[in-house]
Design a protein around this motif. Structure first.
Motif, mmCIF file in Angstrom:
data_model
loop_
_atom_site.group_PDB
_atom_site.id
_atom_site.type_symbol
_atom_site.label_atom_id
_atom_site.label_comp_id
_atom_site.label_asym_id
_atom_site.label_seq_id
_atom_site.Cartn_x
_atom_site.Cartn_y
_atom_site.Cartn_z
ATOM 1 N N PRO A 26 0.835 -1.205 0.000
ATOM 2 C CA PRO A 26 0.000 0.000 0.000
ATOM 3 C C PRO A 26 0.873 1.261 0.000
ATOM 4 C CG PRO A 26 -0.697 -1.524 1.721
ATOM 5 C CD PRO A 26 0.595 -2.053 1.173
ATOM 6 N N MET A 27 0.347 2.338 -0.509
ATOM 7 C CA MET A 27 1.060 3.610 -0.527
ATOM 8 C C MET A 27 1.235 4.132 0.897
ATOM 9 S SD MET A 27 2.001 4.654 -3.532
ATOM 10 C CE MET A 27 2.422 2.966 -3.984
ATOM 11 N N PRO A 28 2.304 4.888 1.151
ATOM 12 C CA PRO A 28 2.517 5.457 2.485
ATOM 13 C C PRO A 28 1.432 6.470 2.836
ATOM 14 C CG PRO A 28 4.171 6.261 0.922
ATOM 15 C CD PRO A 28 3.356 5.239 0.202
ATOM 16 N N LEU A 29 1.078 6.493 4.112
ATOM 17 C CA LEU A 29 0.060 7.413 4.616
ATOM 18 C C LEU A 29 0.652 8.289 5.716
ATOM 19 C CD1 LEU A 29 -2.832 4.815 5.018
ATOM 20 C CD2 LEU A 29 -2.580 6.523 3.204
ATOM 21 N N PRO A 30 0.274 9.571 5.777
ATOM 22 C CA PRO A 30 0.752 10.426 6.869
ATOM 23 C C PRO A 30 0.279 9.882 8.214
ATOM 24 C CG PRO A 30 -0.345 11.722 5.162
ATOM 25 C CD PRO A 30 -0.604 10.277 4.850
ATOM 26 N N ASP A 31 1.180 9.851 9.198
ATOM 27 C CA ASP A 31 0.827 9.333 10.521
ATOM 28 C C ASP A 31 1.855 9.812 11.543
ATOM 29 O OD1 ASP A 31 -0.247 7.924 12.635
ATOM 30 O OD2 ASP A 31 0.071 5.947 11.763
ATOM 31 N N HIS A 32 1.421 10.499 12.578
ATOM 32 C CA HIS A 32 2.264 10.964 13.681
ATOM 33 C C HIS A 32 3.416 11.874 13.221
ATOM 34 C CE1 HIS A 32 0.240 7.771 15.968
ATOM 35 N NE2 HIS A 32 0.607 8.454 17.038
ATOM 36 N N GLY A 33 3.254 12.566 12.115
ATOM 37 C CA GLY A 33 4.310 13.441 11.626
ATOM 38 C C GLY A 33 5.306 12.744 10.715
ATOM 39 N N GLY A 34 5.086 11.457 10.478
ATOM 40 C CA GLY A 34 5.917 10.689 9.553
ATOM 41 C C GLY A 34 5.020 10.023 8.532
ATOM 42 N N LEU A 35 5.470 8.904 8.003
ATOM 43 C CA LEU A 35 4.696 8.144 7.021
ATOM 44 C C LEU A 35 4.597 6.697 7.476
ATOM 45 C CD1 LEU A 35 6.492 9.676 3.961
ATOM 46 C CD2 LEU A 35 4.089 10.032 4.532
ATOM 47 N N ARG A 36 3.425 6.105 7.296
ATOM 48 C CA ARG A 36 3.199 4.708 7.677
ATOM 49 C C ARG A 36 2.965 3.881 6.422
ATOM 50 N NH1 ARG A 36 -1.874 4.604 9.588
ATOM 51 N NH2 ARG A 36 -2.606 3.323 7.890
ATOM 52 N N VAL A 37 3.610 2.713 6.356
ATOM 53 C CA VAL A 37 3.360 1.750 5.293
ATOM 54 C C VAL A 37 2.958 0.446 5.957
ATOM 55 C CG1 VAL A 37 4.306 0.480 3.336
ATOM 56 C CG2 VAL A 37 5.052 2.830 3.762
ATOM 57 N N ASP A 38 1.784 -0.046 5.616
ATOM 58 C CA ASP A 38 1.291 -1.323 6.152
ATOM 59 C C ASP A 38 1.889 -2.445 5.307
ATOM 60 O OD1 ASP A 38 -0.290 -0.066 8.148
ATOM 61 O OD2 ASP A 38 -1.780 0.395 6.626
ATOM 62 N N THR A 39 3.021 -2.961 5.753
ATOM 63 C CA THR A 39 3.776 -3.930 4.968
ATOM 64 C C THR A 39 3.166 -5.322 5.010
ATOM 65 O OG1 THR A 39 5.234 -4.197 6.857
ATOM 66 C CG2 THR A 39 5.946 -2.673 5.134
ATOM 67 N N GLY A 40 2.614 -5.724 6.154
ATOM 68 C CA GLY A 40 1.901 -6.991 6.269
ATOM 69 C C GLY A 40 2.722 -8.237 5.989
ATOM 70 N N SER A 41 4.029 -8.193 6.192
ATOM 71 C CA SER A 41 4.844 -9.386 5.938
ATOM 72 C C SER A 41 5.088 -10.158 7.230
ATOM 73 C CB SER A 41 6.185 -8.993 5.307
ATOM 74 O OG SER A 41 7.059 -8.455 6.286
ATOM 75 N N ASP A 42 5.651 -11.337 7.096
ATOM 76 C CA ASP A 42 5.977 -12.145 8.278
ATOM 77 C C ASP A 42 7.047 -11.476 9.133
ATOM 78 O OD1 ASP A 42 4.173 -14.067 7.478
ATOM 79 O OD2 ASP A 42 5.686 -15.325 6.514
ATOM 80 N N MET A 43 7.921 -10.705 8.505
ATOM 81 C CA MET A 43 9.017 -10.043 9.224
ATOM 82 C C MET A 43 8.625 -8.671 9.776
ATOM 83 S SD MET A 43 11.446 -12.227 9.118
ATOM 84 C CE MET A 43 12.799 -11.233 9.684
ATOM 85 N N GLU A 44 7.640 -8.039 9.140
ATOM 86 C CA GLU A 44 7.287 -6.662 9.501
ATOM 87 C C GLU A 44 5.830 -6.423 9.120
ATOM 88 O OE1 GLU A 44 9.778 -2.991 8.338
ATOM 89 O OE2 GLU A 44 8.245 -3.182 6.782
ATOM 90 N N THR A 45 5.003 -6.063 10.091
ATOM 91 C CA THR A 45 3.597 -5.814 9.783
ATOM 92 C C THR A 45 3.346 -4.369 9.368
ATOM 93 O OG1 THR A 45 3.100 -5.367 12.112
ATOM 94 C CG2 THR A 45 2.790 -7.638 11.321
ATOM 95 N N VAL A 46 4.119 -3.461 9.932
ATOM 96 C CA VAL A 46 3.954 -2.035 9.627
ATOM 97 C C VAL A 46 5.284 -1.332 9.882
ATOM 98 C CG1 VAL A 46 3.094 -1.452 11.945
ATOM 99 C CG2 VAL A 46 2.496 0.024 10.026
ATOM 100 N N ARG A 47 5.541 -0.281 9.104
ATOM 101 C CA ARG A 47 6.711 0.557 9.370
ATOM 102 C C ARG A 47 6.295 2.012 9.314
ATOM 103 N NH1 ARG A 47 11.500 0.274 5.249
ATOM 104 N NH2 ARG A 47 11.401 -1.885 5.885
ATOM 105 N N TRP A 48 6.832 2.782 10.229
ATOM 106 C CA TRP A 48 6.688 4.231 10.221
ATOM 107 C C TRP A 48 8.051 4.797 9.898
ATOM 108 C CZ3 TRP A 48 4.148 1.202 13.765
ATOM 109 C CH2 TRP A 48 2.768 1.387 13.892
ATOM 110 N N VAL A 49 8.098 5.759 8.992
ATOM 111 C CA VAL A 49 9.358 6.372 8.601
ATOM 112 C C VAL A 49 9.223 7.887 8.780
ATOM 113 C CG1 VAL A 49 11.106 6.578 6.799
ATOM 114 C CG2 VAL A 49 9.678 4.520 6.906
ATOM 115 N N PHE A 50 10.204 8.451 9.453
ATOM 116 C CA PHE A 50 10.195 9.884 9.754
ATOM 117 C C PHE A 50 11.384 10.559 9.083
ATOM 118 C CE2 PHE A 50 7.714 7.906 12.984
ATOM 119 C CZ PHE A 50 6.752 8.835 13.348
ATOM 120 N N PRO A 51 11.175 11.733 8.469
ATOM 121 C CA PRO A 51 12.283 12.435 7.825
ATOM 122 C C PRO A 51 13.255 13.057 8.825
ATOM 123 C CG PRO A 51 10.288 13.743 7.672
ATOM 124 C CD PRO A 51 9.899 12.420 8.285
ATOM 125 N N ARG A 52 12.802 13.201 10.071
ATOM 126 C CA ARG A 52 13.631 13.793 11.134
ATOM 127 C C ARG A 52 13.008 13.407 12.466
ATOM 128 N NH1 ARG A 52 10.974 17.623 8.473
ATOM 129 N NH2 ARG A 52 12.825 18.186 7.315
#
Length: 138
Positions: A26-52
């Motif tokens: 899925p495309m990244p979504l704004p969340d908590h001042g960063g971006l969230r990607v719902d990865t849904g994999s066995d290793m990672e269900t979700v990641r939040w990425v912040f520019p700072r």
């Protein structure tokens, strides 16, 4: 793209959108001042990425209690450690890759081959040894 105040948020969004497109996520979504990607994999269900570093990152980290939910920030490991609750684990750093201008074409060394695959807007590249072992991909 990176300065003392972190990574340009527009560049980070474009990079994550391209990563999501290439991986069928899925495309990244704004969340908590960063971006969230719902990865849904066995290793990672979700990641939040912040520019700072941001207050939203610190608040988010206090709410996460499940494994396989990752918070990434364009900052040093030490700065991230200071922002996270003590029970969090810091993994080895990874990097946002980029290139300035056109990438030069180079001849592969003997014993390697390259294959391209086009799927919609995504081009996948695989470099393998002459025995078929994967050497690089992107």
């Amino acid at each position: 793209m990176m300065n003392k105040e972190g990574l340009d948020p527009h560049f980070l969004h474009a990079w994550l959108a391209a990563r999501s497109l290439a991986r069928g996520l899925p495309m990244p979504l704004p969340d908590h001042g960063g971006l969230r990607v719902d990865t849904g994999s066995d290793m990672e269900t979700v990641r939040w990425v912040f520019p700072r570093m941001a207050d939203g990152l610190k608040a988010l980290a206090r709410t996460i209690h499940q494994p396989r939910q990752f918070v990434k920030v364009c900052e040093t490991s030490e700065a991230l450690r200071a922002a996270l609750p003590t029970h969090w684990t810091i993994h080895a750093p990874s990097y946002v890759m980029r290139a300035n201008g056109i990438m030069p074409r180079r001849q592969l060394p003997d014993g390697y081959s390259i294959a391209f695959e086009q799927s919609g807007a995504v081009t996948s590249v695989r470099i393998a040894t002459d025995t078929g072992a994967l050497a690089a991909s992107g």
